[in-house]
Motif scaffolding. Structure first.
Motif, short mmCIF file in Angstrom:
data_model
loop_
_atom_site.label_atom_id
_atom_site.label_comp_id
_atom_site.label_asym_id
_atom_site.label_seq_id
_atom_site.Cartn_x
_atom_site.Cartn_y
_atom_site.Cartn_z
N ARG A 6 42.81 22.84 42.09
CA ARG A 6 44.12 23.49 42.28
C ARG A 6 44.08 24.40 43.51
O ARG A 6 44.96 24.34 44.36
N THR A 7 43.06 25.23 43.60
CA THR A 7 42.95 26.15 44.74
C THR A 7 42.89 25.38 46.06
O THR A 7 43.59 25.71 47.02
N THR A 8 42.07 24.36 46.09
CA THR A 8 41.94 23.54 47.31
C THR A 8 43.25 22.88 47.68
O THR A 8 43.69 22.92 48.84
N LEU A 9 43.90 22.25 46.70
CA LEU A 9 45.12 21.53 46.99
C LEU A 9 46.28 22.46 47.35
O LEU A 9 47.07 22.14 48.23
N ILE A 18 36.15 21.86 37.26
CA ILE A 18 36.64 21.42 38.57
C ILE A 18 38.15 21.60 38.73
O ILE A 18 38.63 21.76 39.85
N ALA A 19 38.89 21.59 37.64
CA ALA A 19 40.36 21.65 37.72
C ALA A 19 40.87 22.88 38.48
O ALA A 19 41.69 22.75 39.39
N VAL A 53 38.08 14.04 47.96
CA VAL A 53 37.57 15.25 47.33
C VAL A 53 37.89 15.24 45.84
O VAL A 53 37.03 15.52 44.99
N VAL A 54 39.14 14.91 45.49
CA VAL A 54 39.56 14.89 44.09
C VAL A 54 38.76 13.85 43.31
O VAL A 54 38.19 14.15 42.25
N LEU A 55 38.68 12.62 43.84
CA LEU A 55 37.99 11.55 43.13
C LEU A 55 36.50 11.86 42.96
O LEU A 55 35.94 11.68 41.88
#
Length: 187
Positions: A179-182, A174-175, A150-152
């Motif tokens: 952050r919210t996802t992680l 996206i940052a 997801v990050v990449l």
């Protein structure tokens, strides 16, 4: 056995830069050797496989260098989520400083030539895999592989949009979402 010389390294460095900015097909052999100030025969001396071998090695070098930079950024950050935000910020700054000429060092070539050359496709795939592994190891959770994808994918997509639009807003957007996802997914 091919000697490792300054000329060989200069060819790799110049090729990496030219492929990064222009892609594989838009970069000619004459341009590659002219950038180094070397005779055309020296390209084949150092890279018997020609332009394709040079491209694959330049891609691997670029991928390794970016992986080292990403590792340093993440390691020097207070936590992995902030590290990923710092990576996004560093990529955005690099894109701006290059006047939107230097996005991902693999993407231009991957899109341009990976369908034509298995050697180039493998070099690009290995580079992306090394970045994915770095992110997954930094996340250090049972969901790490999924989250690293997801990050990449988000960072690569953000870079492509930012480069195309000449605006870092898509990349910077996206940052906070990462952050919210992680924060939700990490223990």
């Amino acid at each position: 056995m091919v000697r490792r010389t300054d000329t060989r390294q200069r060819m790799l460095d110049s090729a990496a830069e030219l492929f990064h900015q222009q892609g594989y097909h838009a970069t000619g052999l004459n341009q590659l050797v002219a950038a180094v100030g070397a005779p055309k025969g020296s390209l084949y001396f150092h890279f018997p496989g020609g332009k394709e071998q040079l491209a694959a090695e330049a891609i691997r070098q670029s991928a390794d260098r970016l992986c080292d930079q990403l590792r340093t950024i993440v390691a020097s950050s207070p936590d992995v989520i902030t590290g990923i935000e710092n990576v996004v910020d560093a990529l955005a700054k690099s894109l701006e400083e290059s006047n939107f000429q230097r996005g991902c060092p693999l993407a231009t070539v991957a899109l341009d030539a990976s369908g034509d050359s298995e050697e180039i496709r493998r070099a690009c795939a290995d580079g992306y895999t090394s970045w994915h592994t770095l992110i997954a190891e930094a996340l250090n959770t049972d969901k790490a592989a999924h989250l690293a994808t997801v990050v990449l994918a988000a960072v690569e997509g953000g870079l492509l949009l930012a480069k195309t639009l000449h605006d870092t807003a898509p990349l910077r957007a996206i940052a906070p979402h990462l952050r919210t996802t992680l924060e939700r997914e990490l223990p």
